[in-house]
Structures are given as structure tokens and as C-alpha cells.
Design a protein around this motif. Structure first.
Motif, mmCIF file in Angstrom:
data_model
loop_
_atom_site.group_PDB
_atom_site.id
_atom_site.type_symbol
_atom_site.label_atom_id
_atom_site.label_comp_id
_atom_site.label_asym_id
_atom_site.label_seq_id
_atom_site.Cartn_x
_atom_site.Cartn_y
_atom_site.Cartn_z
ATOM 1 N N LEU A 1 0.833 -1.206 0.000
ATOM 2 C CA LEU A 1 0.000 0.000 0.000
ATOM 3 C C LEU A 1 0.862 1.248 0.000
ATOM 4 O O LEU A 1 0.606 2.200 -0.735
ATOM 5 C CB LEU A 1 -0.919 0.007 1.225
ATOM 6 C CG LEU A 1 -2.050 -1.026 1.284
ATOM 7 C CD1 LEU A 1 -2.911 -0.784 2.522
ATOM 8 C CD2 LEU A 1 -2.919 -0.961 0.038
ATOM 9 N N ALA A 2 1.903 1.247 0.821
ATOM 10 C CA ALA A 2 2.732 2.444 0.991
ATOM 11 C C ALA A 2 3.581 2.748 -0.231
ATOM 12 O O ALA A 2 3.745 3.909 -0.625
ATOM 13 C CB ALA A 2 3.620 2.292 2.220
ATOM 14 N N LYS A 3 4.138 1.707 -0.869
ATOM 15 C CA LYS A 3 5.086 1.912 -1.970
ATOM 16 C C LYS A 3 4.424 1.979 -3.345
ATOM 17 O O LYS A 3 4.978 2.591 -4.260
ATOM 18 C CB LYS A 3 6.130 0.793 -1.966
ATOM 19 C CG LYS A 3 7.045 0.803 -0.748
ATOM 20 C CD LYS A 3 8.058 -0.329 -0.827
ATOM 21 C CE LYS A 3 8.988 -0.324 0.376
ATOM 22 N NZ LYS A 3 9.981 -1.438 0.321
ATOM 23 N N LYS A 4 3.250 1.340 -3.494
ATOM 24 C CA LYS A 4 2.646 1.283 -4.832
ATOM 25 C C LYS A 4 1.213 1.806 -4.873
ATOM 26 O O LYS A 4 0.912 2.770 -5.590
ATOM 27 C CB LYS A 4 2.691 -0.162 -5.349
ATOM 28 C CG LYS A 4 4.089 -0.673 -5.631
ATOM 29 C CD LYS A 4 4.052 -2.088 -6.188
ATOM 30 C CE LYS A 4 5.459 -2.584 -6.516
ATOM 31 N NZ LYS A 4 5.440 -3.977 -7.051
ATOM 32 N N VAL A 5 0.335 1.171 -4.116
ATOM 33 C CA VAL A 5 -1.089 1.451 -4.277
ATOM 34 C C VAL A 5 -1.441 2.890 -3.930
ATOM 35 O O VAL A 5 -2.044 3.613 -4.745
ATOM 36 C CB VAL A 5 -1.932 0.473 -3.428
ATOM 37 C CG1 VAL A 5 -3.425 0.783 -3.604
ATOM 38 C CG2 VAL A 5 -1.639 -0.966 -3.834
ATOM 39 N N LYS A 6 -1.095 3.336 -2.748
ATOM 40 C CA LYS A 6 -1.457 4.706 -2.327
ATOM 41 C C LYS A 6 -0.796 5.783 -3.193
ATOM 42 O O LYS A 6 -1.464 6.760 -3.570
ATOM 43 C CB LYS A 6 -1.136 4.900 -0.851
ATOM 44 C CG LYS A 6 -2.081 4.130 0.064
ATOM 45 C CD LYS A 6 -1.806 4.406 1.532
ATOM 46 C CE LYS A 6 -2.809 3.681 2.426
ATOM 47 N NZ LYS A 6 -2.573 3.939 3.860
ATOM 48 N N PRO A 7 0.494 5.631 -3.562
ATOM 49 C CA PRO A 7 1.078 6.623 -4.482
ATOM 50 C C PRO A 7 0.375 6.652 -5.836
ATOM 51 O O PRO A 7 0.207 7.727 -6.427
ATOM 52 C CB PRO A 7 2.530 6.156 -4.623
ATOM 53 C CG PRO A 7 2.814 5.418 -3.359
ATOM 54 C CD PRO A 7 1.529 4.723 -3.018
ATOM 55 N N ASN A 8 -0.033 5.488 -6.340
ATOM 56 C CA ASN A 8 -0.732 5.437 -7.631
ATOM 57 C C ASN A 8 -2.097 6.108 -7.544
ATOM 58 O O ASN A 8 -2.508 6.837 -8.456
ATOM 59 C CB ASN A 8 -0.888 3.984 -8.089
ATOM 60 C CG ASN A 8 0.410 3.384 -8.576
ATOM 61 O OD1 ASN A 8 1.361 4.110 -8.880
ATOM 62 N ND2 ASN A 8 0.484 2.070 -8.662
ATOM 63 N N VAL A 9 -2.798 5.881 -6.452
ATOM 64 C CA VAL A 9 -4.104 6.520 -6.261
ATOM 65 C C VAL A 9 -3.937 8.034 -6.171
ATOM 66 O O VAL A 9 -4.684 8.798 -6.793
ATOM 67 C CB VAL A 9 -4.797 5.975 -4.991
ATOM 68 C CG1 VAL A 9 -6.037 6.811 -4.651
ATOM 69 C CG2 VAL A 9 -5.184 4.516 -5.185
ATOM 70 N N ALA A 10 -2.929 8.487 -5.412
ATOM 71 C CA ALA A 10 -2.683 9.926 -5.263
ATOM 72 C C ALA A 10 -2.341 10.566 -6.608
ATOM 73 O O ALA A 10 -2.812 11.669 -6.924
ATOM 74 C CB ALA A 10 -1.554 10.159 -4.261
ATOM 75 N N PHE A 11 -1.542 9.873 -7.416
ATOM 76 C CA PHE A 11 -1.160 10.403 -8.730
ATOM 77 C C PHE A 11 -2.383 10.552 -9.629
ATOM 78 O O PHE A 11 -2.555 11.578 -10.305
ATOM 79 C CB PHE A 11 -0.126 9.485 -9.385
ATOM 80 C CG PHE A 11 0.138 9.795 -10.834
ATOM 81 C CD1 PHE A 11 0.813 10.942 -11.201
ATOM 82 C CD2 PHE A 11 -0.312 8.934 -11.831
ATOM 83 C CE1 PHE A 11 1.040 11.244 -12.539
ATOM 84 C CE2 PHE A 11 -0.085 9.222 -13.160
ATOM 85 C CZ PHE A 11 0.592 10.383 -13.528
ATOM 86 N N LEU A 12 -3.231 9.536 -9.657
ATOM 87 C CA LEU A 12 -4.422 9.586 -10.502
ATOM 88 C C LEU A 12 -5.394 10.663 -10.026
ATOM 89 O O LEU A 12 -6.065 11.303 -10.841
ATOM 90 C CB LEU A 12 -5.103 8.213 -10.517
ATOM 91 C CG LEU A 12 -4.309 7.109 -11.235
ATOM 92 C CD1 LEU A 12 -4.955 5.743 -11.019
ATOM 93 C CD2 LEU A 12 -4.189 7.401 -12.731
ATOM 94 N N GLN A 13 -5.449 10.879 -8.725
ATOM 95 C CA GLN A 13 -6.276 11.976 -8.198
ATOM 96 C C GLN A 13 -5.741 13.318 -8.681
ATOM 97 O O GLN A 13 -6.523 14.211 -9.045
ATOM 98 C CB GLN A 13 -6.301 11.925 -6.672
ATOM 99 C CG GLN A 13 -7.129 10.779 -6.103
ATOM 100 C CD GLN A 13 -7.009 10.653 -4.595
ATOM 101 O OE1 GLN A 13 -5.994 11.060 -4.006
ATOM 102 N NE2 GLN A 13 -8.018 10.096 -3.957
ATOM 103 N N ASN A 14 -4.430 13.466 -8.706
ATOM 104 C CA ASN A 14 -3.814 14.706 -9.201
ATOM 105 C C ASN A 14 -4.061 14.899 -10.693
ATOM 106 O O ASN A 14 -4.008 16.027 -11.194
ATOM 107 C CB ASN A 14 -2.305 14.701 -8.926
ATOM 108 C CG ASN A 14 -1.996 14.869 -7.449
ATOM 109 O OD1 ASN A 14 -2.791 15.439 -6.701
ATOM 110 N ND2 ASN A 14 -0.837 14.368 -7.016
#
Length: 383
Positions: free
Chosen positions: A175-188
Motif C-alpha cells: 500500500l505504501a510503496k505502490k497502491v497509495k502513491p498510484n491513487v494519489a497520482f491519478l487523483q492529481n
């Protein structure tokens, strides 16, 4: 907590009727009785007689379980599975899929996971489904720690299940290294929660990607004129998944030369049919047929890119041959564009172009069916 956990497990196990293949009362009593390992324990026979595996599957699975010297731990695991309501066939499939599941610790892993998932609001049936889908994940404690985030992200257990069915490894992704950063990027990038959930469900491999790779793919898709919020975005992601920017540029040049398109025309096509980038050889065959045989202009095709999504053998060729046959024999009252003919459903095409001519052209239906199988009937061969 220990008392609550034991209480929930007891209710789970006692509320399920014994399976004919797995006598629950025997499994429970065996699981409860601690005794010394039996040297005569034969794992292959156990897999066949107790777990319901075929001889071939048992032979394959037994290689991973040769260290077991007693049925004590497997019996305890089977008791839990039967208590969750899994049928004999379900359990046999699970064991064949993940033989090491029989080595799971009931007190240390399975039991606590069931208690915590129940605490998250999952029913016994939902937990049983999860176990069947991702047994390897279920025998790890991380499944519970990650699940609340995923349930929040996807909005429901049903949506999460759709993702897991297509990408069972997602529950093990960081979650910390892949999933959450990917979600944050797509939100941006402007995607809302619903858009992100739908993207992950439609392209389940995206969620666990390395963030830098996801960012490069999004940039490439946007470079093709496909914004993140577009309905074609996930298709564009699939099209560029295994390709660098240089590869994509080369494929665009190839399409331009093949169909004699301008930069603007190839841009129109790819923005509407990203699939065109995936299999250039298939596109070449369509190009040869549509331009050389049907006689369509490149610009005509570019502005009707749906033509490129149709099966060459199953739709483009057979319909062209059938309509041309009708024209050659004066049986067509009005001249419809090729694009219009191709877009019709099979039912409507048969009603408009095949069935009305049973008397005048008794072999038309048979010849059309033959053409749909990839053959060209003699009557469809024109000089």
C-alpha cells in the motif's frame, strides 16, 4: 479478545452441517485431540480420501506437503473451511490450487483473520468466497490489514471482489510503496474516486504497478490525445502497457504508412481505437482489404475507426461479399454505405440483406455462412 475470537469461531464451525466428503464432527474432534504424529500418515492418500482430490492432482499437491507427518493440522484447517460453508468440491479446488493452505495455523492465522474480517462486516459467505479466491493471501495476516483500505477505495465488497478475480495478487501489493502513491497520482490527474475504482477494476494490473511506470504510461496515453477521464483511457493504458515512447512512435509511423494517413488522421484513429497500436499485423490485413479490395479512401477509414475493431473474417469480408453479390445481381434496391452495412447487428443484417432474397438467391444464406467461416464461396468470387 481471545474469548471473543474463540466464540466467533465456535459459532462458525457449529453452524455448518457436516459435508458428506468432510465429516465435520470427525474433523473437529481430530483437530481438538492433540496427539503424537503418526508415522504411517500418507499425505497422497489423505488428499484423495479426505480432501477429495483426483489421483493426478493429489500426486502433484503431495510434493509440497511431504513434510507433514500427521493429519492433525490439515484436519483443523478442513474443519474451519467446512465451518465457513465451503462444499466438498470447493475445498478440493482450494487445496489443489494452494496445497500449503493445509499447513496454515488455525489459532495463529486463520482464526484471527476470520474474526477480524467478521469485525469488518464481512459475512461468512463473503469470507468463504475470499478464501477460495486467494487462499495464499488468506494464510497471511496482511490480508486483514490491507482490506479496510481497499473496501474504502472500491466502495463495496462486490467491487473489490471483481478486482480480485482479475488480479488475485493485489492483496499482497504494498500500500505504501505502490497502491497509495498510484491513487494519489491519478487523483492529481483529475480522476475522482469512482473513476479510479473503475480504472482499477477494468485494468486490474494498474493498481500494483511501480508509480514511475504508471506515470510514464499516463503521459504516453495523454500524448495520444486520450485524457485520463476519457472512456478510452483504460484501453489506451492497455495499448501502451508493454511499450516505450519510442515503440509507440514507431507504431504510429507504421499505421500512417500502412493506411496512408496524415498525422491528424492517425491521431483521430488512435484516440478512438487505441487497440490499433497493439497488433499492427492485423491492421495491415485490414488495410489491404479495406483500401485495395473494398476501395475505401484512407480518410473515410480514419473518420470511421470502428471499422478497425470488426473481425475481418467474421464481419468485414462476408458482408462486403454478400452485398456485392446482391448488387451484381440487381437485388439491392438502395445503395448503403459500407460503414452502415458493417455496423448493423447480425440479426438486422440477416433480416435486411439475406432473408428477403431466399427465392431469388436460394444459396445466399449458405454462402454467407461459409464466408463467415473464413472461406470464399465460388459465387462470391467476382472477376
Amino acid at each position: 479478545m481471545l474469548r471473543i475470537r474463540n466464540s466467533i469461531l465456535a459459532r462458525l464451525l457449529s453452524s455448518s452441517p457436516a459435508s458428506p466428503i468432510f465429516p465435520l464432527h470427525r474433523l473437529l474432534s481430530t483437530a481438538a485431540a492433540a496427539g503424537p504424529p503418526k508415522p504411517s500418515f500418507a499425505i497422497q492418500e489423505y488428499l484423495v480420501e479426505t480432501c477429495g482430490l483426483t489421483r493426478a492432482r493429489a500426486l502433484k499437491a503431495s510434493a509440497k506437503l511431504s513434510h507433514l507427518k500427521s493429519p492433525y493440522k490439515p484436519d483443523a484447517v478442513l474443519a474451519v473451511l467446512a465451518g465457513l460453508g465451503l462444499s466438498g468440491a470447493d475445498i478440493a479446488a482450494l487445496v489443489a490450487k494452494d496445497p500449503l493452505f493445509l499447513c496454515s495455523g488455525v489459532d495463529t492465522t486463520l482464526g484471527p483473520n476470520i474474526v477480524e474480517l467478521t469485525g469488518l462486516g464481512l459475512s461468512r459467505t463473503e469470507i468463504a468466497c475470499l478464501v477460495s479466491l486467494v487462499p495464499a493471501c488468506f494464510r497471511c495476516k496482511s490480508i486483514v490489514s490491507n482490506l479496510p483500505y481497499y473496501l474504502s477505495l472500491f466502495g463495496s465488497y462486490e467491487n473489490l471482489l471483481r478486482l480480485i478475480k482479475n488480479n488475485s495478487s493485489i492483496l499482497r501489493a504494498s500500500l505504501a510503496k505502490k497502491v497509495k502513491p498510484n491513487v494519489a497520482f491519478l487523483q492529481n490527474c483529475g480522476l475522482g474516486a469512482c473513476d479510479i475504482a473503475n480504472l482499477f477494476i477494468g485494468t486490474p494490473w494498474v493498481i500494483g504497478m511501480k508509480p514511475e511506470r504508471l506515470q510514464a504510461m499516463v503521459a504516453c496515453a495523454q500524448g495520444l490525445g486520450i485524457p485520463c477521464g476519457s472512456g478510452m483511457f483504460r484501453h489506451a493504458m492497455s495499448a501502451v502497457r508493454f511499450h516505450s515512447e519510442e515503440d509507440v512512435a514507431a507504431k504510429l509511423d507504421y499505421l500512417k504508412k500502412m493506411f496512408r494517413w496524415s498525422d491528424a488522421e492517425v491521431g483521430i484513429v488512435v484516440s478512438k481505437v487505441p487497440y490499433a497500436l497493439v497488433r499492427p499485423k492485423n491492421m495491415q490485413r485490414r488495410s489491404e482489404f479495406l483500401i485495395s479490395e473494398v476501395g475505401l479512401e484512407p480518410a473515410y477509414i480514419a473518420h470511421r475507426p470502428a471499422l478497425l475493431t470488426c473481425s475481418l473474417e467474421g464481419r468485414l469480408r462476408p458482408r462486403y461479399y454478400a452485398v456485392k453479390f446482391l448488387k451484381e445481381n440487381g437485388l439491392l434496391k438502395r445503395d448503403l454505405s459500407y460503414d452502415t452495412v458493417v455496423k448493423l447487428t447480425e440479426k438486422v443484417f440477416m433480416e435486411k440483406f439475406i432473408c428477403p432474397h431466399k427465392e431469388a438467391a436460394p444459396h445466399l444464406a449458405e454462402d454467407y455462412a461459409t464466408a463467415c467461416r473464413g472461406e470464399v464461396p465460388t459465387r462470391f468470387r467476382f472477376a
